[in-house]
Design a protein around this motif. Structure first.
Motif, PDB file in Angstrom:
ATOM      1  N   ILE A  12      12.428  -2.851   2.660  1.00 53.19           N
ATOM      2  CA  ILE A  12      11.022  -2.796   2.254  1.00 53.19           C
ATOM      3  C   ILE A  12      10.650  -1.415   1.741  1.00 53.19           C
ATOM      4  O   ILE A  12      10.033  -1.262   0.682  1.00 53.19           O
ATOM      5  N   PHE A  13      11.029  -0.397   2.501  1.00 50.40           N
ATOM      6  CA  PHE A  13      10.613   0.967   2.199  1.00 50.40           C
ATOM      7  C   PHE A  13      11.771   1.898   2.558  1.00 50.40           C
ATOM      8  O   PHE A  13      11.854   2.396   3.671  1.00 50.40           O
ATOM      9  N   PRO A  14      12.680   2.146   1.627  1.00 54.69           N
ATOM     10  CA  PRO A  14      13.848   2.981   1.933  1.00 54.69           C
ATOM     11  C   PRO A  14      13.451   4.357   2.458  1.00 54.69           C
ATOM     12  O   PRO A  14      12.429   4.929   2.067  1.00 54.69           O
ATOM     13  N   ALA A  15      14.287   4.889   3.359  1.00 60.42           N
ATOM     14  CA  ALA A  15      13.985   6.179   3.978  1.00 60.42           C
ATOM     15  C   ALA A  15      13.858   7.289   2.942  1.00 60.42           C
ATOM     16  O   ALA A  15      13.029   8.194   3.077  1.00 60.42           O
ATOM     17  N   LYS A  16      14.680   7.213   1.878  1.00 60.68           N
ATOM     18  CA  LYS A  16      14.607   8.236   0.844  1.00 60.68           C
ATOM     19  C   LYS A  16      13.241   8.250   0.178  1.00 60.68           C
ATOM     20  O   LYS A  16      12.681   9.321  -0.091  1.00 60.68           O
ATOM     21  N   ARG A  17      12.683   7.079  -0.079  1.00 63.41           N
ATOM     22  CA  ARG A  17      11.359   7.024  -0.701  1.00 63.41           C
ATOM     23  C   ARG A  17      10.281   7.515   0.263  1.00 63.41           C
ATOM     24  O   ARG A  17       9.293   8.118  -0.163  1.00 63.41           O
ATOM     25  N   LYS A  18      10.462   7.252   1.552  1.00 62.49           N
ATOM     26  CA  LYS A  18       9.514   7.769   2.537  1.00 62.49           C
ATOM     27  C   LYS A  18       9.524   9.299   2.522  1.00 62.49           C
ATOM     28  O   LYS A  18       8.464   9.941   2.529  1.00 62.49           O
ATOM     29  N   ALA A  71       7.983  -7.540   2.285  1.00 62.33           N
ATOM     30  CA  ALA A  71       6.995  -6.496   2.004  1.00 62.33           C
ATOM     31  C   ALA A  71       5.580  -7.061   2.079  1.00 62.33           C
ATOM     32  O   ALA A  71       4.679  -6.448   2.675  1.00 62.33           O
ATOM     33  N   ASP A  72       5.363  -8.228   1.477  1.00 66.49           N
ATOM     34  CA  ASP A  72       4.042  -8.861   1.534  1.00 66.49           C
ATOM     35  C   ASP A  72       3.659  -9.168   2.986  1.00 66.49           C
ATOM     36  O   ASP A  72       2.509  -8.941   3.393  1.00 66.49           O
ATOM     37  N   ARG A  73       4.599  -9.681   3.738  1.00 66.27           N
ATOM     38  CA  ARG A  73       4.298 -10.044   5.123  1.00 66.27           C
ATOM     39  C   ARG A  73       3.910  -8.813   5.939  1.00 66.27           C
ATOM     40  O   ARG A  73       2.921  -8.830   6.681  1.00 66.27           O
ATOM     41  N   LEU A  74       4.668  -7.729   5.805  1.00 68.48           N
ATOM     42  CA  LEU A  74       4.370  -6.519   6.568  1.00 68.48           C
ATOM     43  C   LEU A  74       3.018  -5.940   6.187  1.00 68.48           C
ATOM     44  O   LEU A  74       2.200  -5.612   7.055  1.00 68.48           O
TER      45      LEU A  74
END
Length: 451
Positions: free
Chosen positions: A265-271, A389-392
């Motif tokens: 959903i949200f890769p650590a690198k993008r975070k 992603a939508d669910r979260l």
């Protein structure tokens, strides 16, 4: 699929409108002049029927430009015309979508819950003691307006456009307020220098909350920078309003998304990139706003910190204790507090600023639990078989909205229409995206069975 052929529907509507107007002009010419705006509205509705994306633009423009407030300034009836307009718009758009595309295949649980409460209010409760049937009807329309879009089926393009356009609502309000400011007609700041755009600080903050929800969802669906910029702009406006409850809701929402999102959903690198390239510079750019909000949280006197909630909440608690199970009927929450009470005149508001208290007065604790349970069931069931992603994002936004409801009126105001229209659009889009694999499996199974 369209349930009514567009050409036939347009012809029928035009014929009915013109015939009715002509007949009225013969019988009562003055009434015909009064009905002329309604006939024009029918023609406009026909246009939206043929171009549903224009209806999305209408919804966003009306709420972004604070149509209710602008009409209220022209209305000698205390703003009733503006309040009615923003409540009718979602019903009109939902009706247009239902006519064109049919009804959604799922149950609209929140609308059903309010209908049950309205039935109890009308049949069982002594409405005349606190509220009238007319007040109950107005409250029912206002309470269900946020959820009517969930009745409609629409193509993915319509739902996607609505999901994205909602991000612009607070930004439109902020931008136009600055444009109008030099004319002296309207100030984008209130008397305490809290930013309000074309609305008021709490209302603008409510729109910002939904905009941040929506921008986060769009970012996680494609990781496009523009959604970070738009979400950051909405966050800046939210900080400028100095509204605390919406800011807490947004903080909870973002914390849940960061903590619960996995690398798909949200890769650590993008975070890390987001924190390094976005959050840290934002601290410096938005530093004065952050300090102002912190000072409002911690440095203000107790009365200002609670914004009158410590004064008004006991009125609602006392009313609930007298009729705890089924309350006093829809619309009663507005009438529990005497507006001439010196303390109420001091805080200049008779609103509960707590949706649980307001609905417990209206519908009792049983009715309040039914309504919020229906909202939870609607969102939870609607996100059960959608993308991760939508669910979260949708479930995190729901939890944040439930927390926000403990400190503001979140189901009766115009901000609720935008928020739950976004929920309905996001759920509708996610379901349609999850549908093709199921259809392919059904077709494959059918072919195997035939073979």
């Amino acid at each position: 699929m369209r349930t009514v052929p567009p050409a036939l529907l347009s012809a029928l509507l035009a014929l009915v409108a013109l015939a009715g107007l002509l007949l009225t002009a013969i019988v009562a010419p003055e009434t015909a002049i009064t009905l002329l705006p309604a006939a024009i509205a029918v023609m406009i509705a026909m246009l939206f029927y043929e171009a549903p994306l224009l209806a999305v633009g209408l919804l966003v423009a009306c709420y972004g430009l604070a149509l209710d407030i602008q009409l209220g300034l022209l209305d000698s009836g205390g703003g009733a015309m503006g309040a009615a307009a923003v409540k009718v718009i979602p019903f009109a758009i939902a009706a247009m979508l239902c006519l064109r595309y049919g009804f959604a295949p799922t149950i609209n649980w929140p609308f059903l819950a309010f209908a049950i409460i309205a039935g109890i209010s009308l049949v069982v409760l002594p409405m005349g003691r606190v509220s009238s049937n007319g007040e109950m009807l107005r409250s029912f329309i206002g309470s269900t307006a946020p959820f009517v879009l969930a009745f409609a089926a629409a193509p993915r393009s319509v739902w996607s456009a609505l999901c994205k356009a909602i991000v612009l609502v607070p930004l439109i309000s902020a931008a136009f307020a600055f444009l109008v400011w030099p004319t002296g007609l309207y100030s984008p700041f209130d008397n305490n220098w809290r930013f309000q755009g074309l609305h008021s600080p709490p209302f603008l903050a409510g729109f910002c909350t939904t905009a941040i929800f929506a921008a986060t969802l769009e970012y996680l669906r494609g990781f496009k920078t523009r959604w970070l910029l738009l979400g950051g702009a909405a966050l800046a406006v939210l900080l400028a309003t100095q509204a605390r409850a919406p800011l807490i809701a947004v903080a909870v929402f973002l914390a849940l998304v960061f903590a619960l999102s996995d690398r798909r959903i949200f890769p650590a690198k993008r975070k890390l990139d987001l924190v390094a390239a976005g959050a840290l510079p934002a601290v410096f750019l938005l530093g004065p706003l952050i300090l102002a909000v912190v000072d409002r949280f911690l440095g203000a006197p107790a009365y200002e910190q609670f914004s009158g909630r410590d004064i008004i909440w006991p009125y609602f608690v006392e009313a609930i204790e007298k009729r705890p199970l089924f309350g006093y009927g829809l619309g009663a929450g507005k009438l529990i507090v005497d507006p001439e009470d010196p303390q109420i005149r001091l805080i200049r508001s008779n609103a509960a600023h707590n949706e649980y208290l307001r609905l417990s007065v209206d519908a009792g604790m049983i009715g309040c639990a039914l309504i919020f349970g229906a909202i939870i069931a609607w969102v939870w069931a609607g996100t059960r078989r959608v993308g991760s992603a939508d669910r979260l994002v949708l479930r995190s936004a729901l939890l944040a909205a439930l927390i926000h409801s403990a400190f503001d009126n979140t189901l009766i105001a115009s901000t609720a229409v935008i928020q739950f229209a976004w929920f309905a659009a996001a759920i509708g889009r996610a379901r349609q995206e999850a549908r093709p694999p199921d259809l392919l499996r059904e077709k494959l199974a059918r072919r195997l069975a035939e073979a």
